[in-house]
Design a protein around this motif. Structure first.
Motif, PDB file in Angstrom:
ATOM      1  N   UNK A 166      31.665  -0.735   1.465  1.00  9.44           N
ATOM      2  CA  UNK A 166      33.056  -0.295   1.529  1.00  9.44           C
ATOM      3  C   UNK A 166      33.658  -0.600   2.904  1.00  9.44           C
ATOM      4  N   UNK A 167      32.899  -0.398   3.958  1.00 10.46           N
ATOM      5  CA  UNK A 167      33.376  -0.721   5.306  1.00 10.46           C
ATOM      6  C   UNK A 167      33.634  -2.218   5.444  1.00 10.46           C
ATOM      7  N   UNK A 168      32.758  -3.035   4.856  1.00 15.87           N
ATOM      8  CA  UNK A 168      32.962  -4.484   4.873  1.00 15.87           C
ATOM      9  C   UNK A 168      34.234  -4.888   4.157  1.00 15.87           C
ATOM     10  N   UNK A 169      34.513  -4.248   3.024  1.00 12.05           N
ATOM     11  CA  UNK A 169      35.751  -4.529   2.290  1.00 12.05           C
ATOM     12  C   UNK A 169      36.967  -4.167   3.143  1.00 12.05           C
ATOM     13  N   UNK A 170      36.913  -3.032   3.805  1.00 14.16           N
ATOM     14  CA  UNK A 170      38.032  -2.605   4.650  1.00 14.16           C
ATOM     15  C   UNK A 170      38.215  -3.542   5.842  1.00 14.16           C
ATOM     16  N   UNK A 171      37.111  -4.018   6.426  1.00 12.00           N
ATOM     17  CA  UNK A 171      37.219  -4.966   7.537  1.00 12.00           C
ATOM     18  C   UNK A 171      37.876  -6.264   7.068  1.00 12.00           C
ATOM     19  N   UNK A 172      37.478  -6.737   5.884  1.00 17.78           N
ATOM     20  CA  UNK A 172      38.061  -7.976   5.357  1.00 17.78           C
ATOM     21  C   UNK A 172      39.541  -7.803   5.044  1.00 17.78           C
ATOM     22  N   UNK A 173      39.912  -6.657   4.487  1.00 24.07           N
ATOM     23  CA  UNK A 173      41.327  -6.397   4.190  1.00 24.07           C
ATOM     24  C   UNK A 173      42.149  -6.327   5.476  1.00 24.07           C
ATOM     25  N   UNK A 209      38.935 -17.340   4.761  1.00 26.54           N
ATOM     26  CA  UNK A 209      38.067 -18.502   4.611  1.00 26.54           C
ATOM     27  C   UNK A 209      36.856 -18.094   3.771  1.00 26.54           C
ATOM     28  N   UNK A 210      36.225 -19.065   3.173  1.00 22.51           N
ATOM     29  CA  UNK A 210      35.099 -18.794   2.278  1.00 22.51           C
ATOM     30  C   UNK A 210      33.788 -18.607   3.038  1.00 22.51           C
ATOM     31  N   UNK A 211      33.837 -18.471   4.355  1.00 21.05           N
ATOM     32  CA  UNK A 211      32.606 -18.283   5.123  1.00 21.05           C
ATOM     33  C   UNK A 211      32.110 -16.842   4.997  1.00 21.05           C
ATOM     34  N   UNK A 249      35.332 -13.978   1.520  1.00 18.94           N
ATOM     35  CA  UNK A 249      36.714 -13.919   1.042  1.00 18.94           C
ATOM     36  C   UNK A 249      37.051 -15.299   0.494  1.00 18.94           C
ATOM     37  N   UNK A 250      37.371 -15.370  -0.784  1.00 17.59           N
ATOM     38  CA  UNK A 250      37.700 -16.638  -1.417  1.00 17.59           C
ATOM     39  C   UNK A 250      39.145 -16.606  -1.912  1.00 17.59           C
ATOM     40  N   UNK A 251      39.973 -17.568  -1.454  1.00 14.79           N
ATOM     41  CA  UNK A 251      41.341 -17.631  -1.969  1.00 14.79           C
ATOM     42  C   UNK A 251      41.349 -18.214  -3.382  1.00 14.79           C
ATOM     43  N   UNK A 252      42.197 -17.649  -4.232  1.00 11.62           N
ATOM     44  CA  UNK A 252      42.357 -18.133  -5.590  1.00 11.62           C
ATOM     45  C   UNK A 252      43.849 -18.395  -5.791  1.00 11.62           C
ATOM     46  N   UNK A 273      49.207 -16.476  -4.398  1.00  7.58           N
ATOM     47  CA  UNK A 273      47.817 -16.485  -3.949  1.00  7.58           C
ATOM     48  C   UNK A 273      47.161 -15.131  -4.170  1.00  7.58           C
ATOM     49  N   UNK A 274      45.916 -15.186  -4.592  1.00  2.74           N
ATOM     50  CA  UNK A 274      45.090 -13.990  -4.716  1.00  2.74           C
ATOM     51  C   UNK A 274      43.828 -14.219  -3.905  1.00  2.74           C
ATOM     52  N   UNK A 275      43.193 -13.131  -3.514  1.00  3.59           N
ATOM     53  CA  UNK A 275      42.000 -13.214  -2.672  1.00  3.59           C
ATOM     54  C   UNK A 275      40.896 -12.357  -3.284  1.00  3.59           C
ATOM     55  N   UNK A 276      39.747 -12.968  -3.456  1.00  5.80           N
ATOM     56  CA  UNK A 276      38.581 -12.250  -3.991  1.00  5.80           C
ATOM     57  C   UNK A 276      37.658 -11.935  -2.822  1.00  5.80           C
ATOM     58  N   UNK A 277      37.470 -10.657  -2.574  1.00  6.54           N
ATOM     59  CA  UNK A 277      36.620 -10.206  -1.462  1.00  6.54           C
ATOM     60  C   UNK A 277      35.360  -9.595  -2.054  1.00  6.54           C
ATOM     61  N   UNK A 278      34.201 -10.138  -1.654  1.00  7.42           N
ATOM     62  CA  UNK A 278      32.917  -9.584  -2.093  1.00  7.42           C
ATOM     63  C   UNK A 278      32.175  -9.082  -0.866  1.00  7.42           C
ATOM     64  N   UNK A 279      31.799  -7.828  -0.907  1.00  9.49           N
ATOM     65  CA  UNK A 279      31.134  -7.182   0.211  1.00  9.49           C
ATOM     66  C   UNK A 279      29.777  -6.669  -0.264  1.00  9.49           C
TER      67      UNK A 279
END
Length: 146
Positions: A59-66, A85-87, A107-110, A116-122
């Protein structure tokens, strides 16, 4: 004809030894079963705690990415454009509560702007060895259309 008490005692010699060996064996088996139950319960509790910590790390990783994807703007008319970026970004926590945990975020842009949408996987991971627990969170975000 009546048997004498001494011959009766001689025939009973050793029976108490058999009863004692049986009792010791039964108590040892009971003790081993209780130790197994205690160990299993301890293992379950440890995994539960590590699972909660791994979920909080994810959850913290998701918040950092957001926060990186949508930084705070000082001016509502001049919003920064969202980008990712997809890194894979990996962070090891050393604060109280998440010590020994790590998170990997992608974080992958779609699509393309303005749709644009962004898929974040943490992926949060806590523990080590056979007591390692991983929790994964997936979030989707969409850029602001102006």
């Amino acid at each position: 004809m009546r048997l004498s008490s001494s011959s009766s005692l001689q025939r009973q010699q050793g029976s108490m030894l058999i009863v004692a060996v049986f009792a010791i064996t039964a108590l040892a088996a009971l003790g081993a079963a209780l130790m197994q139950i205690t160990w299993s319960q301890s293992d379950t509790t440890t995994r539960e705690v590590l699972g909660t910590r791994a979920w909080l790390a994810a959850n913290s990783g998701t918040e950092m990415a957001m926060a990186q994807l949508f930084p705070l703007a000082k001016d509502a008319d001049n919003l920064p454009e969202a980008s990712c970026s997809a890194t894979v970004i990996t962070t090891n926590f050393n604060s109280a509560g998440l010590t020994g945990c790590s998170v990997s975020v992608t974080c992958n842009p779609v699509g393309v702007a303005p749709l644009a949408q962004y898929r974040i996987e943490s992926k949060g991971e806590c523990g080590s060895g056979h007591l390692s627990v991983v929790r994964v969170q997936e979030s989707w975000a969409r850029g602001i259309v102006q």
